[in-house]
Design a protein around this motif. Sequence first.
Motif, PDB file in Angstrom:
ATOM      1  N   MET A   1       0.840  -1.178   0.000  1.00 31.39           N
ATOM      2  CA  MET A   1       0.000   0.000   0.000  1.00 31.39           C
ATOM      3  C   MET A   1       0.885   1.241   0.000  1.00 31.39           C
ATOM      4  N   SER A   2       0.526   2.204  -0.827  1.00 24.35           N
ATOM      5  CA  SER A   2       1.300   3.440  -0.887  1.00 24.35           C
ATOM      6  C   SER A   2       0.915   4.353   0.271  1.00 24.35           C
ATOM      7  N   LYS A   3       1.646   5.440   0.404  1.00 20.13           N
ATOM      8  CA  LYS A   3       1.421   6.345   1.519  1.00 20.13           C
ATOM      9  C   LYS A   3       1.022   7.722   1.002  1.00 20.13           C
ATOM     10  N   PRO A   4      -0.288   7.954   0.800  1.00 24.31           N
ATOM     11  CA  PRO A   4      -0.724   9.223   0.258  1.00 24.31           C
ATOM     12  C   PRO A   4      -0.450  10.393   1.188  1.00 24.31           C
ATOM     13  N   LYS A   5      -0.315  10.159   2.489  1.00 25.68           N
ATOM     14  CA  LYS A   5      -0.082  11.258   3.419  1.00 25.68           C
ATOM     15  C   LYS A   5       1.209  11.990   3.098  1.00 25.68           C
ATOM     16  N   LEU A  16      -7.963  12.235   2.575  1.00 25.64           N
ATOM     17  CA  LEU A  16      -6.957  11.223   2.247  1.00 25.64           C
ATOM     18  C   LEU A  16      -7.600   9.845   2.081  1.00 25.64           C
ATOM     19  N   ALA A  17      -8.509   9.519   2.976  1.00 23.08           N
ATOM     20  CA  ALA A  17      -9.183   8.219   2.905  1.00 23.08           C
ATOM     21  C   ALA A  17     -10.023   8.124   1.635  1.00 23.08           C
ATOM     22  N   TRP A  18     -10.708   9.208   1.269  1.00 27.98           N
ATOM     23  CA  TRP A  18     -11.526   9.199   0.060  1.00 27.98           C
ATOM     24  C   TRP A  18     -10.654   9.021  -1.178  1.00 27.98           C
ATOM     25  N   LEU A  19      -9.527   9.722  -1.228  1.00 28.38           N
ATOM     26  CA  LEU A  19      -8.622   9.592  -2.376  1.00 28.38           C
ATOM     27  C   LEU A  19      -8.062   8.177  -2.460  1.00 28.38           C
ATOM     28  N   GLU A  20      -7.668   7.651  -1.319  1.00 31.71           N
ATOM     29  CA  GLU A  20      -7.122   6.292  -1.303  1.00 31.71           C
ATOM     30  C   GLU A  20      -8.176   5.276  -1.735  1.00 31.71           C
ATOM     31  N   GLU A  21      -9.413   5.508  -1.345  1.00 33.13           N
ATOM     32  CA  GLU A  21     -10.512   4.630  -1.750  1.00 33.13           C
ATOM     33  C   GLU A  21     -10.647   4.596  -3.275  1.00 33.13           C
ATOM     34  N   LEU A  22     -10.350   5.721  -3.914  1.00 33.02           N
ATOM     35  CA  LEU A  22     -10.395   5.803  -5.374  1.00 33.02           C
ATOM     36  C   LEU A  22      -9.100   5.323  -6.027  1.00 33.02           C
ATOM     37  N   GLY A  23      -8.087   5.027  -5.218  1.00 32.11           N
ATOM     38  CA  GLY A  23      -6.810   4.578  -5.754  1.00 32.11           C
ATOM     39  C   GLY A  23      -5.888   5.718  -6.166  1.00 32.11           C
ATOM     40  N   ILE A  24      -6.194   6.925  -5.711  1.00 37.80           N
ATOM     41  CA  ILE A  24      -5.380   8.099  -6.046  1.00 37.80           C
ATOM     42  C   ILE A  24      -4.417   8.337  -4.894  1.00 37.80           C
ATOM     43  N   THR A  25      -3.138   8.180  -5.193  1.00 37.38           N
ATOM     44  CA  THR A  25      -2.132   8.267  -4.128  1.00 37.38           C
ATOM     45  C   THR A  25      -1.063   9.315  -4.384  1.00 37.38           C
ATOM     46  N   SER A  26      -1.227  10.106  -5.447  1.00 35.27           N
ATOM     47  CA  SER A  26      -0.235  11.149  -5.716  1.00 35.27           C
ATOM     48  C   SER A  26      -0.883  12.332  -6.416  1.00 35.27           C
ATOM     49  N   ALA A  27      -0.238  13.481  -6.321  1.00 35.91           N
ATOM     50  CA  ALA A  27      -0.727  14.676  -7.001  1.00 35.91           C
ATOM     51  C   ALA A  27      -0.692  14.479  -8.513  1.00 35.91           C
ATOM     52  N   VAL A  28       0.253  13.685  -8.997  1.00 34.90           N
ATOM     53  CA  VAL A  28       0.330  13.402 -10.434  1.00 34.90           C
ATOM     54  C   VAL A  28      -0.943  12.685 -10.878  1.00 34.90           C
ATOM     55  N   LEU A  30      -3.806  12.802  -9.447  1.00 26.81           N
ATOM     56  CA  LEU A  30      -4.874  13.785  -9.340  1.00 26.81           C
ATOM     57  C   LEU A  30      -4.896  14.704 -10.565  1.00 26.81           C
ATOM     58  N   ARG A  31      -3.725  15.151 -10.992  1.00 28.32           N
ATOM     59  CA  ARG A  31      -3.632  16.009 -12.178  1.00 28.32           C
ATOM     60  C   ARG A  31      -4.064  15.280 -13.446  1.00 28.32           C
ATOM     61  N   VAL A  32      -3.680  14.018 -13.577  1.00 28.63           N
ATOM     62  CA  VAL A  32      -4.034  13.244 -14.776  1.00 28.63           C
ATOM     63  C   VAL A  32      -5.553  13.106 -14.897  1.00 28.63           C
ATOM     64  N   LEU A  33      -6.197  12.760 -13.806  1.00 35.95           N
ATOM     65  CA  LEU A  33      -7.652  12.608 -13.829  1.00 35.95           C
ATOM     66  C   LEU A  33      -8.359  13.961 -13.873  1.00 35.95           C
ATOM     67  N   TYR A  39     -13.352  15.079  -7.870  1.00 35.28           N
ATOM     68  CA  TYR A  39     -14.396  15.569  -6.963  1.00 35.28           C
ATOM     69  C   TYR A  39     -15.732  14.888  -7.269  1.00 35.28           C
ATOM     70  N   GLN A  40     -16.080  14.765  -8.538  1.00 32.32           N
ATOM     71  CA  GLN A  40     -17.325  14.092  -8.920  1.00 32.32           C
ATOM     72  C   GLN A  40     -17.313  12.629  -8.488  1.00 32.32           C
ATOM     73  N   MET A  41     -16.167  11.979  -8.637  1.00 31.42           N
ATOM     74  CA  MET A  41     -16.042  10.578  -8.221  1.00 31.42           C
ATOM     75  C   MET A  41     -16.253  10.444  -6.715  1.00 31.42           C
ATOM     76  N   ILE A  42     -15.667  11.368  -5.956  1.00 36.02           N
ATOM     77  CA  ILE A  42     -15.836  11.342  -4.497  1.00 36.02           C
ATOM     78  C   ILE A  42     -17.301  11.570  -4.142  1.00 36.02           C
TER      79      ILE A  42
END
Length: 66
Positions: A1-5, A16-28, A30-33, A39-42
Amino acid sequence: MSKPKQTFASLDATTLAWLEELGITSAVELRVLGPSVVYQMIREIHPEAPMHLLGTLRSVARKPRG
């Protein structure tokens, strides 16, 4: 598991928990999506997510890596 914190140090634990739930663990990732799409996914999973979260995600996506 990566460390989004480490990547998202400025975000609260809930976001952080919401992003991790979506599998987003980096700003990169986040930028790609795109912050608006993320936000809509959350909101689909967590309708209680506040509107100001969109601004927060945009801010995090703009921050340069450092």
